[in-house]
Design an enzyme around this catalytic site. Structure first.
Site, PDB file in Angstrom:
ATOM      1  N   HIS A  90       5.374  -2.554 -17.210  1.00 25.82           N
ATOM      2  CA  HIS A  90       4.256  -2.442 -18.151  1.00 25.82           C
ATOM      3  C   HIS A  90       4.296  -1.099 -18.874  1.00 25.82           C
ATOM      4  CE1 HIS A  90       1.532   0.105 -15.637  1.00 25.82           C
ATOM      5  NE2 HIS A  90       2.088  -0.530 -14.627  1.00 25.82           N
TER       6      HIS A  90
ATOM      7  N   ASP B 279       4.221   5.404 -13.389  1.00 23.68           N
ATOM      8  CA  ASP B 279       3.456   4.142 -13.488  1.00 23.68           C
ATOM      9  C   ASP B 279       3.164   3.811 -14.935  1.00 23.68           C
ATOM     10  OD1 ASP B 279       1.863   1.935 -12.969  1.00 23.68           O
ATOM     11  OD2 ASP B 279       0.107   3.112 -12.404  1.00 23.68           O
TER      12      ASP B 279
ATOM     13  N   HIS C 148      -2.453   6.862 -10.216  1.00 20.43           N
ATOM     14  CA  HIS C 148      -3.715   6.745 -10.949  1.00 20.43           C
ATOM     15  C   HIS C 148      -4.510   8.043 -10.908  1.00 20.43           C
ATOM     16  CE1 HIS C 148      -4.019   2.061 -11.049  1.00 20.43           C
ATOM     17  NE2 HIS C 148      -2.811   2.481 -11.326  1.00 20.43           N
TER      18      HIS C 148
ATOM     19  N   ASP D  55       7.249  -1.603  -9.999  1.00 19.73           N
ATOM     20  CA  ASP D  55       5.897  -1.112 -10.302  1.00 19.73           C
ATOM     21  C   ASP D  55       5.161  -0.771  -9.017  1.00 19.73           C
ATOM     22  OD1 ASP D  55       3.667  -0.410 -11.764  1.00 19.73           O
ATOM     23  OD2 ASP D  55       2.917  -2.457 -11.960  1.00 19.73           O
TER      24      ASP D  55
ATOM     25  N   GLU E 251      -1.509  -4.133 -18.157  1.00 18.93           N
ATOM     26  CA  GLU E 251      -1.467  -4.202 -16.693  1.00 18.93           C
ATOM     27  C   GLU E 251      -2.601  -3.409 -16.055  1.00 18.93           C
ATOM     28  OE1 GLU E 251      -0.403  -3.569 -12.503  1.00 18.93           O
ATOM     29  OE2 GLU E 251      -0.749  -2.017 -14.002  1.00 18.93           O
ATOM     30  N   GLU E 252      -2.905  -2.257 -16.620  1.00 19.40           N
ATOM     31  CA  GLU E 252      -3.952  -1.412 -16.031  1.00 19.40           C
ATOM     32  C   GLU E 252      -5.341  -1.950 -16.344  1.00 19.40           C
ATOM     33  OE1 GLU E 252      -3.047   0.544 -13.919  1.00 19.40           O
ATOM     34  OE2 GLU E 252      -1.161   1.530 -14.452  1.00 19.40           O
TER      35      GLU E 252
ATOM     36  N   ASP F 223       1.595   0.111 -20.691  1.00 19.22           N
ATOM     37  CA  ASP F 223       0.295   0.773 -20.810  1.00 19.22           C
ATOM     38  C   ASP F 223       0.093   1.681 -19.606  1.00 19.22           C
ATOM     39  OD1 ASP F 223       0.088  -1.502 -19.067  1.00 19.22           O
ATOM     40  OD2 ASP F 223      -2.109  -1.352 -19.180  1.00 19.22           O
TER      41      ASP F 223
END
Lengths: 481, 481
Positions: A105, A140, A453, A203, A174-175, A107
């Site tokens: 991903h 990520d 994150h 991921d 994805e997020e 994003d």
């Protein structure tokens, strides 16, 4: 190392030689703040899709497609806002070769310097003393996504043919719940994704910070809420305390019956569904690099429920757990408010593992909670419901993809990887497995402390570069199976 | 009616005659949106103080003072915002007469048509079909405040001497914590309030809708919080569920031990401190106008813990209760968030009654909760603390003020009032009692369904006019004791 090595030294060397270019490519990707949850930044997410298209074109990809997913469903601020496109691309279409689909991903999570970042999150910072790349998306998931492009570039430079047909599928939501992805995968299963033999996803992360891993299992999650309603509106505890049945009293009582302070689920029958631990499986945990100290470092406390590595890993990966998340409708601010909340909603979830049947679990949960509520003989109204579920996933770490990835890892890192599971879920894993009917491999690039994150997200350069080698080596080993 | 009636018919008749003027006076007061919690409306609160000063002047009050209380302490938006002044005034200074201090407040709760009001909240609406006055502050507390002024006007019109020296103390921050009032009362105890014999407060309501009451007791409130801390930050339940001790599990467990679904407090020793119910006291509840149906109507549900009037009243007034208000730090939104909260703060309070000693109660609470937490053998950090307390208040319904108020009520309503207590607290009651060392009488004007803090707040005209008669009659009967 007891496997037949492939002659990949030239390839691995080329990856090393291209290191400066690879760092530059990642730096360009990090510079695009493709935060999918921020509607104001949606154009940047789209820019990021086009960046990937340009890179794919330059690398010679065929049949590049930007799959539009339409307007984003509510809740949104702008009712006309479009979902970012999914980027598809293909390298090779040789029916004599295996076909691997790679998912990633483009994003990222939100990030702002003010949150406590040491450097600007969208200006990749290369800390040369530690050889670490800092920036939002480094691990990520832009690092791995760019990693696949790097693998192709190294092949091109060497004039080395890709050993497999390689499809890429890069999404931009994805997020933010992967909106639209399930439908696209289902739709393309017999179109763009036809003839795919295997899906590889990079991921997730190493368990710790020193040893590479391959991930073959994820827990599922069934999320429930208990709704208890009494008076028609919130009441004052001075006037009504002691004379009406308070919903909070009932809810707290019922919630207290679900799990004990040692983390043991108190709902009868749940553990009966858990696959028994065989001696063989038990042995698998012996060599995995992990420790109580690493858990304590990760949790920022000394609150481990288990005093040894093996029990921790088993309880994270192969046993269910129950967490009480909170209560909606009760007083949640600071200070002292003398309210009797009229309607309270208790939230909890159970992490599921083989062989818990989701529907049967729901029934056990509903029956137990209903019985506990009935014991209270309360005049309040009561309901318990499932609000979300996602299955666990477990694959065979001895299948050809895992074994190929293991060999590539040994080539690159000179160590047999740990075969790990994870406590959380990656729903797209199940989607690909189900829709395409093929095995999925989770092949992580980053480390457990990358802070995916969090602030100061990072990717060690060794992980980035050795990771590219591993991804490429995997394609070659897999092609021989 | 077994009491010696005073010749007050002329006075009562004059009140009736002045009804149109009294309604006009209240209408003017309602038109000033003196919302103390809205800093933007602070000038209106001050306007309301000046309105009262003008009225007092016109009625011939002596020694009118606007007591400034300085700048409002944080939290405030405007750090320079001043507290509204307290209005003091005096009618008469005859050392041969008793001196009564009357307290009321001229600020109101917020109100806006959009909240669901049928009419503009700050334009008093006289519903002539029902003879009801609607508007913010009609019953809480402008009606009673203006009521005292009306009593004086009626005396003036009749050229009737006030039978007591009457002091008034009107504050403008009651709906926002009575900031500055305690200090003022303490400071003026031997100055402006010197020689006060009795304090009368009209800032509560009848129990129901048909029978006048005099209120001689209030419960106190000790508010506690339990703080449980585990990990250094909120964690993901997928990764950490089952391997660390979760603060929510501990907190919910401890909170579940405090009270049962029948409202019985489970902390040993609390009920031992409660004054025994004598047969005589038990009898007091027999004649009070109230019913289970009235409770159900008020709570908007059928969730009464008791099936008869007497038990309801006893549990509202003379038994303690424990309410669980909520949890700070846990997930409190809608939807499904898979968080393990790192630090959770459980809030609950105990309503206190004679003869619970506040400090001893705290100790029982702390000891019990500490023991319950220790049983859990949790590695989490734990703390329990008192965050606020206010004593119960109980007076003697047979003292001279209550008996005088009872006679006035019988004159006006032709019925012996119910002697009631209340479940909530009115902290200023205790302040006056303590600082001036005199008895306090709670003499309500409005009904239990007036909706003091709700939409469509109202005051029945019969309560307003008969209420003025009762206030005035009380002064006369009290002067004879």
């Amino acid at each position: 190392m007891s496997y037949e090595k492939l002659p990949l030294d030239e390839f691995y060397k080329t990856i090393d030689e291209l290191k400066p270019q690879f760092i530059q490519r990642l730096k360009k990707a990090i510079a695009i703040p493709s935060v999918s949850s921020d509607e104001n930044l949606r154009p940047k997410v789209v820019d990021m899709a086009h960046f990937l298209v340009d890179e794919l074109k330059a690398l010679g990809a065929q049949d590049i497609q930007l799959k539009e997913l339409g307007v984003q469903p509510p809740p949104v601020s702008n009712p006309n806002i479009k979902l970012p496109p999914i980027v598809l691309g293909r390298f090779g279409n040789d029916s004599n070769k295996k076909t691997i689909l790679v998912y990633g991903h483009y994003d990222v999570q939100p990030a702002a310097k003010e949150d406590g970042w040491a450097t600007e999150p969208f200006e990749m910072y290369h800390d040369k003393s530690k050889d670490i790349l800092y920036g939002r998306g480094t691990t990520d998931d832009k690092g791995p996504v760019i990693g696949w492009l790097n693998v192709i570039e190294a092949h091109k430079k060497l004039n080395l043919e890709l050993p497999v047909n390689l499809l890429v599928c890069f999404e931009g939501m994805e997020e933010s719940g992967s909106l639209g992805l399930d439908e696209l995968v289902a739709k393309e299963a017999n179109e763009y994704f036809k003839n795919v033999d295997q899906v590889t996803i990079s991921d997730n992360y190493w368990l710790g910070t020193t040893k590479p891993v391959l991930t073959y299992g994820l827990r599922g999650c069934n999320y429930y809420q208990i709704i208890i309603e009494g008076p028609g509106a919130d009441l004052h505890s001075g006037i009504f305390g002691g004379i009406i049945a308070e919903p909070m009293t009932d809810l707290i009582n019922v919630m207290s019956k679900l799990v004990d302070s040692q983390g043991k689920i108190q709902i009868p029958g749940v553990y009966d569904m858990v696959a028994p631990l065989t001696k063989e499986e038990d042995g698998l945990y012996d060599d995995i690099a992990f420790s109580v100290e690493e858990l304590n470092a990760a949790s920022g406390s000394k609150t481990s429920l288990h005093n040894n590595k093996k029990d921790i890993l088993k309880h994270r990966w192969r046993f269910p757990s129950l967490s009480l998340h909170g209560i909606e409708g009760a007083f949640s601010g600071s200070g002292a408010k003398t309210v009797i909340p009229a309607r309270v909603v208790g939230k909890f979830s159970i992490r599921t593992v083989p062989n818990i049947e989701s529907g049967k679990l729901d029934q056990l949960v509903f029956d137990f909670i209903t019985k506990e509520f009935e014991k209270l003989q309360s005049p309040n109204k009561f309901k318990v419901e499932l609000i979300h579920d996602g299955n666990y996933w477990v694959s065979d770490p001895f299948n050809s993809a895992f074994q190929a990835a293991s060999k590539a890892t040994q080539d690159v890192w000179n160590v047999v990887p740990d075969f790990t599971r994870e406590g959380g879920s990656i729903p797209i894993t199940l989607t690909f497995e189900k829709e395409l009917g093929v095995d999925v491999l989770l092949l992580p690039m980053g480390r457990g402390d990358d802070g995916a994150h969090s602030i100061n997200e990072k990717l060690d350069i060794s992980n980035y570069i050795q990771g590219c080698k591993t991804l490429g080596g995997f394609l070659h080993y897999y092609s021989k199976t």
